[in-house]
Design an enzyme around this catalytic site. Structure first.
Site, mmCIF file in Angstrom:
data_model
loop_
_atom_site.group_PDB
_atom_site.id
_atom_site.type_symbol
_atom_site.label_atom_id
_atom_site.label_comp_id
_atom_site.label_asym_id
_atom_site.label_seq_id
_atom_site.Cartn_x
_atom_site.Cartn_y
_atom_site.Cartn_z
ATOM 1 C CE LYS A 106 0.808 5.273 -6.279
ATOM 2 N NZ LYS A 106 0.481 5.100 -4.873
ATOM 3 C CB ILE A 137 -8.663 -4.738 -3.796
ATOM 4 C CG1 ILE A 137 -9.365 -3.833 -2.785
ATOM 5 C CG2 ILE A 137 -9.669 -5.511 -4.629
ATOM 6 C CD1 ILE A 137 -10.158 -2.701 -3.427
ATOM 7 N N GLY A 188 -1.781 7.926 7.185
ATOM 8 C CA GLY A 188 -0.819 7.263 6.296
ATOM 9 C C GLY A 188 -1.408 6.858 4.956
ATOM 10 C CD GLU A 191 1.002 8.033 -3.168
ATOM 11 O OE1 GLU A 191 2.167 7.801 -3.486
ATOM 12 O OE2 GLU A 191 0.238 7.143 -2.762
ATOM 13 C CE LYS A 206 -3.232 3.780 -6.375
ATOM 14 N NZ LYS A 206 -3.879 4.365 -5.188
#
Ligand code: HSE
Length: 432
Positions: A106, A137, A188, A191, A206
């Site tokens: 992104k 999603i 995890g 970032e 985003k």
């Protein structure tokens, strides 16, 4: 025998390993359902010796990008190295080499989207990016295709799994901020530089990608009003609960007569709202369209498996020629549609939560409420925890009716300067 589609993967980290697990272990099932055999032909990374928990056939791993670029049989390149450079250079090189691109990046799209999409269009190639927003999603394809009949009116979302994990852990278990962040990193979700998660940058990027799609507008993510969760203290989470709210990092985008209102900020959400029930590293997105009304999506917003699920769905869509639709919906990124004005953050209006530390003495409340009144800010409720000692500072919580950010900030600047007010006032938006 189904048609063979060869894929090259750049970046063999947590998500890359998840993608390899699906493409290598589910080849037959995918071939049976989509009618194409997808072969992970090459994986390129600087480190090709560490164990990632997935068996890679001999000859697949390489640290030479040219093994992907120069193989004409590889028609899809997946970029999963993250960050801006060399990711941008690699994506341009994949396009120049005649490959369609799938990316989860992104930051790359938010910063270089116009250049990359323009380049792809010139070359007749596509860039697919379902995994860049909302983890697993399917919100990108949904806005770009399933909701096309609608004019999108608003988006209200939780878009950063790490922040949501931290806030919900602090709320549920009383964990402190640093322990919750460490746990998110271990899982995890965060970032490489978790500052981008907790300072709101990741969510803003985003939101800007979703807004380009939803509102057919240019959105420079740097112009979006942004507040991170690092200003939220455990005590605010506790007071919010007492007032029947949860605190979440909310990303919102709304079309108004005066332009687009875009912002990311920690927000008090009524406990009865579905967004308040979004815990852990889940993301949730409510999109309101003029015909469909509200549509609510929820799922894991981060982590290996959900993100790999979205990446592989893009690989399949690309193999089947379906990503051209999303690329076409992004024509505004090439500058051939008028930009919508982004509203100044100071003009945006919301209810507010104000937490102060003040001397517990007579007249304090009347001075503070007087200042709020001067700025035309109406108080909706107040909370001051009762305690024995009278000459110690105390918390004062003030909930306001809807007011503009500018008026609130000006009033808070006056309140901050009072000699019976201590530390930095905490000011959060309240949904509803
Ligand atoms: N670090 C991101 C998050 C996941 O916490 O939501 C990838 O976008």
């Amino acid at each position: 025998m189904s048609e063979l589609v060869k894929v090259g993967l750049i970046g063999f980290g947590t998500i890359g390993a998840g993608v390899a697990k699906i493409l290598l272990n589910k080849t037959d099932r995918l071939a049976a359902s989509i009618g194409r055999r997808i072969e992970l032909a090459r994986i390129c990374d600087k480190d090709i010796s560490s164990d990632r928990g997935v068996d890679i056939p001999a000859g697949v791993l390489t640290n030479d990008l040219n093994d992907i670029l120069n193989d004409p049989e590889i028609t899809i390149g997946i970029e999963l190295i993250g960050g801006l450079e060399p990711a941008r250079t690699f994506v341009l090189a994949l396009l120049d080499a005649g490959k369609d691109v799938v990316t989860a990046n992104k930051a790359l799209l938010a910063n270089h989207g116009p250049e990359l999409f323009e380049h792809a269009r010139k070359l007749g190639r596509t860039i697919a990016f379902e995994a860049a927003v909302g983890g697993g999603i399917p919100v990108i394809s949904s806005i770009a295709t399933s909701l096309q009949a609608n004019e999108i009116e608003s988006i209200l979302a939780i878009l950063n799994g790490t922040s949501n994990f931290i806030l919900s852990r602090m709320e549920q278990t009383g964990a402190n901020y640093h322990d919750a962040l460490r746990e998110a990193q271990q899982k995890g979700y965060a970032e490489a530089n978790p500052a981008m998660d907790v300072d709101g940058t990741d969510a803003v990027q985003k939101l800007s990608i979703l807004s380009q799609l939803a509102f057919a507008a240019h959105v420079n993510w740097k112009s979006v009003s942004r507040v991170g969760i690092d200003c939220v203290d455990a005590i605010d989470i506790r007071f919010a609960r007492e007032l029947a709210y949860s605190i979440r990092l909310i990303a919102s985008a709304k079309r108004t007569q005066d332009g687009l209102e875009l912002k990311v900020s920690p927000t008090l959400v009524p406990c009865s709202s579905p967004l308040a029930k979004v815990d852990d590293a889940f993301n949730a997105i409510q999109v309101v369209g003029d015909f469909v009304g509200p549509v609510f999506y929820q799922g894991w917003g981060a982590g290996q498996k959900p993100t790999a699920s979205a990446v592989v769905s893009d690989v399949i869509d690309t193999a089947l020629g379906r990503t051209a639709i999303t690329s076409a919906s992004l024509r505004m990124w090439s500058g051939d549609r008028p930009a919508l004005a982004v509203r100044d953050a100071g003009e945006m209006v919301s209810k507010a939560y104000l937490r102060l530390i003040v001397d517990d003495k007579k007249g304090v409340m009347s001075v503070i409420s007087g200042i709020l009144g001067e700025f035309d800010i109406s108080i909706s409720s107040m909370l001051q925890p009762e305690k024995e000692a009278v000459d110690e500072p105390t918390y004062m919580i003030i909930m306001t009716h809807a007011t503009s950010q500018r008026r609130l900030q000006e009033a808070v600047a006056r309140i901050r300067g009072l000699d019976f007010v201590y530390g930095e006032p905490v000011c959060l938006a309240v949904q509803g």
